[in-house]
Scaffold this motif. Sequence first.
Motif, mmCIF file in Angstrom:
data_model
loop_
_atom_site.group_PDB
_atom_site.id
_atom_site.type_symbol
_atom_site.label_atom_id
_atom_site.label_comp_id
_atom_site.label_asym_id
_atom_site.label_seq_id
_atom_site.Cartn_x
_atom_site.Cartn_y
_atom_site.Cartn_z
ATOM 1 N N LEU A 151 0.831 -1.199 0.000
ATOM 2 C CA LEU A 151 0.000 0.000 0.000
ATOM 3 C C LEU A 151 0.873 1.259 0.000
ATOM 4 C CD1 LEU A 151 -2.721 1.488 0.367
ATOM 5 C CD2 LEU A 151 -2.539 0.993 2.809
ATOM 6 N N LEU A 152 1.890 1.274 0.868
ATOM 7 C CA LEU A 152 2.774 2.438 0.948
ATOM 8 C C LEU A 152 3.576 2.645 -0.336
ATOM 9 C CD1 LEU A 152 4.094 2.282 4.623
ATOM 10 C CD2 LEU A 152 2.571 4.004 3.619
ATOM 11 N N ARG A 153 3.996 1.555 -0.980
ATOM 12 C CA ARG A 153 4.723 1.677 -2.248
ATOM 13 C C ARG A 153 3.876 2.413 -3.272
ATOM 14 N NH1 ARG A 153 6.727 -3.452 -1.219
ATOM 15 N NH2 ARG A 153 5.091 -4.469 -2.410
ATOM 16 N N HIS A 154 2.627 2.022 -3.406
ATOM 17 C CA HIS A 154 1.734 2.668 -4.375
ATOM 18 C C HIS A 154 1.426 4.102 -3.974
ATOM 19 C CE1 HIS A 154 1.004 -0.774 -6.915
ATOM 20 N NE2 HIS A 154 0.747 -1.525 -5.858
ATOM 21 N N TRP A 155 1.219 4.328 -2.698
ATOM 22 C CA TRP A 155 0.860 5.662 -2.215
ATOM 23 C C TRP A 155 2.039 6.623 -2.334
ATOM 24 C CZ3 TRP A 155 -0.890 7.363 3.299
ATOM 25 C CH2 TRP A 155 -1.784 8.430 3.196
ATOM 26 N N GLN A 156 3.264 6.120 -2.078
ATOM 27 C CA GLN A 156 4.451 6.960 -2.264
ATOM 28 C C GLN A 156 4.623 7.349 -3.724
ATOM 29 O OE1 GLN A 156 7.932 6.103 0.835
ATOM 30 N NE2 GLN A 156 7.527 4.361 -0.476
ATOM 31 N N ALA A 157 4.323 6.441 -4.624
ATOM 32 C CA ALA A 157 4.467 6.712 -6.049
ATOM 33 C C ALA A 157 3.469 7.765 -6.520
ATOM 34 C CB ALA A 157 4.297 5.428 -6.852
ATOM 35 N N ASP A 158 2.281 7.795 -5.901
ATOM 36 C CA ASP A 158 1.253 8.774 -6.275
ATOM 37 C C ASP A 158 0.356 9.034 -5.077
ATOM 38 O OD1 ASP A 158 -0.720 10.386 -7.344
ATOM 39 O OD2 ASP A 158 -1.229 9.018 -8.986
ATOM 40 N N LEU B 144 -3.658 9.287 -5.127
ATOM 41 C CA LEU B 144 -4.582 8.170 -5.335
ATOM 42 C C LEU B 144 -5.621 8.125 -4.219
ATOM 43 C CD1 LEU B 144 -2.081 5.336 -6.359
ATOM 44 C CD2 LEU B 144 -3.693 6.537 -7.843
ATOM 45 N N SER B 145 -6.847 7.874 -4.605
ATOM 46 C CA SER B 145 -7.929 7.747 -3.626
ATOM 47 C C SER B 145 -7.870 6.366 -2.981
ATOM 48 C CB SER B 145 -9.281 7.918 -4.325
ATOM 49 O OG SER B 145 -9.532 6.812 -5.172
ATOM 50 N N PRO B 146 -8.567 6.181 -1.854
ATOM 51 C CA PRO B 146 -8.633 4.842 -1.261
ATOM 52 C C PRO B 146 -9.169 3.790 -2.233
ATOM 53 C CG PRO B 146 -9.323 6.454 0.347
ATOM 54 C CD PRO B 146 -9.152 7.192 -0.970
ATOM 55 N N ALA B 147 -10.114 4.174 -3.065
ATOM 56 C CA ALA B 147 -10.662 3.226 -4.040
ATOM 57 C C ALA B 147 -9.604 2.828 -5.065
ATOM 58 C CB ALA B 147 -11.882 3.820 -4.736
ATOM 59 N N GLU B 148 -8.816 3.796 -5.529
ATOM 60 C CA GLU B 148 -7.758 3.493 -6.498
ATOM 61 C C GLU B 148 -6.660 2.647 -5.852
ATOM 62 O OE1 GLU B 148 -7.902 7.393 -9.421
ATOM 63 O OE2 GLU B 148 -7.169 7.645 -7.347
ATOM 64 N N LEU B 149 -6.317 2.966 -4.615
ATOM 65 C CA LEU B 149 -5.340 2.154 -3.901
ATOM 66 C C LEU B 149 -5.867 0.739 -3.675
ATOM 67 C CD1 LEU B 149 -4.058 4.785 -1.328
ATOM 68 C CD2 LEU B 149 -2.682 3.664 -3.098
ATOM 69 N N ALA B 150 -7.170 0.621 -3.432
ATOM 70 C CA ALA B 150 -7.782 -0.696 -3.254
ATOM 71 C C ALA B 150 -7.628 -1.527 -4.523
ATOM 72 C CB ALA B 150 -9.252 -0.546 -2.879
ATOM 73 N N THR C 172 -10.127 -3.837 -0.058
ATOM 74 C CA THR C 172 -11.307 -2.997 -0.241
ATOM 75 C C THR C 172 -10.928 -1.567 0.145
ATOM 76 O OG1 THR C 172 -12.095 -3.261 2.025
ATOM 77 C CG2 THR C 172 -12.838 -4.915 0.393
ATOM 78 N N ALA C 173 -11.698 -0.598 -0.318
ATOM 79 C CA ALA C 173 -11.440 0.804 0.010
ATOM 80 C C ALA C 173 -11.511 1.021 1.519
ATOM 81 C CB ALA C 173 -12.425 1.715 -0.719
ATOM 82 N N GLY C 174 -12.414 0.334 2.195
ATOM 83 C CA GLY C 174 -12.543 0.447 3.644
ATOM 84 C C GLY C 174 -11.291 -0.048 4.356
ATOM 85 N N LYS C 175 -10.745 -1.182 3.910
ATOM 86 C CA LYS C 175 -9.525 -1.715 4.521
ATOM 87 C C LYS C 175 -8.330 -0.791 4.262
ATOM 88 C CE LYS C 175 -10.725 -6.574 4.792
ATOM 89 N NZ LYS C 175 -10.379 -7.945 4.417
ATOM 90 N N VAL C 176 -8.277 -0.215 3.054
ATOM 91 C CA VAL C 176 -7.212 0.735 2.736
ATOM 92 C C VAL C 176 -7.298 1.922 3.688
ATOM 93 C CG1 VAL C 176 -6.445 2.443 1.027
ATOM 94 C CG2 VAL C 176 -6.899 0.086 0.315
ATOM 95 N N SER C 177 -8.498 2.469 3.849
ATOM 96 C CA SER C 177 -8.681 3.618 4.740
ATOM 97 C C SER C 177 -8.284 3.284 6.174
ATOM 98 C CB SER C 177 -10.129 4.107 4.698
ATOM 99 O OG SER C 177 -10.422 4.627 3.423
ATOM 100 N N ARG C 178 -8.677 2.115 6.652
ATOM 101 C CA ARG C 178 -8.313 1.713 8.019
ATOM 102 C C ARG C 178 -6.802 1.547 8.186
ATOM 103 N NH1 ARG C 178 -13.153 -0.866 7.352
ATOM 104 N NH2 ARG C 178 -12.295 -2.908 6.789
#
Length: 151
Positions: A9-16, A19-25, A31-37
């Motif tokens: 998750l952090l690798r993708h988030w650092q790159a951009d 990105l929304s929780p849904a895109e990271l999901a 799921t977007a909920g698990k990403v947010s948590r």
Amino acid sequence: MLDDMDRRLLRHWQADAGLSPAELADLTGLTAGKVSRRITRMQEAGIVQGVAAVVDWAALGYTVEVSLRITLDKTQGNAFDRFLEEARELPEVIELQTFLGRVDVRLSVIARDMAHYQQIYREGILTLPHIADIEALMHVARIKSEEALPL
């Protein structure tokens, strides 16, 4: 502390970071909920300390960057603290680092041009307390500037 999914998750988030929780999901298989948590947990643990915009100073007209290596006169007990307190107040100082060794502090200073830098140097830097020695290093090119951790 971090599991493989957190690192992914952090690798993708650092790159951009945009990105929304849904895109990271979508990218992580969560799921977007698990990403947010997971993001909230990492923020609360201090692992993620913020999300910031990366600004190209040159595009805003700040074409000069100088690193100043400063040695302080530490004969007074509060020299270090007083210097850092006042240096933080200079808006053109974009980074402050402290060291052990001959050099005590490094400042990164940005300016619009050399005339502007000279003004900052004379009216700002040289008025800082407890300076014993300054070495100025003019930045020529930034070869690598990476904030992302290799997760």
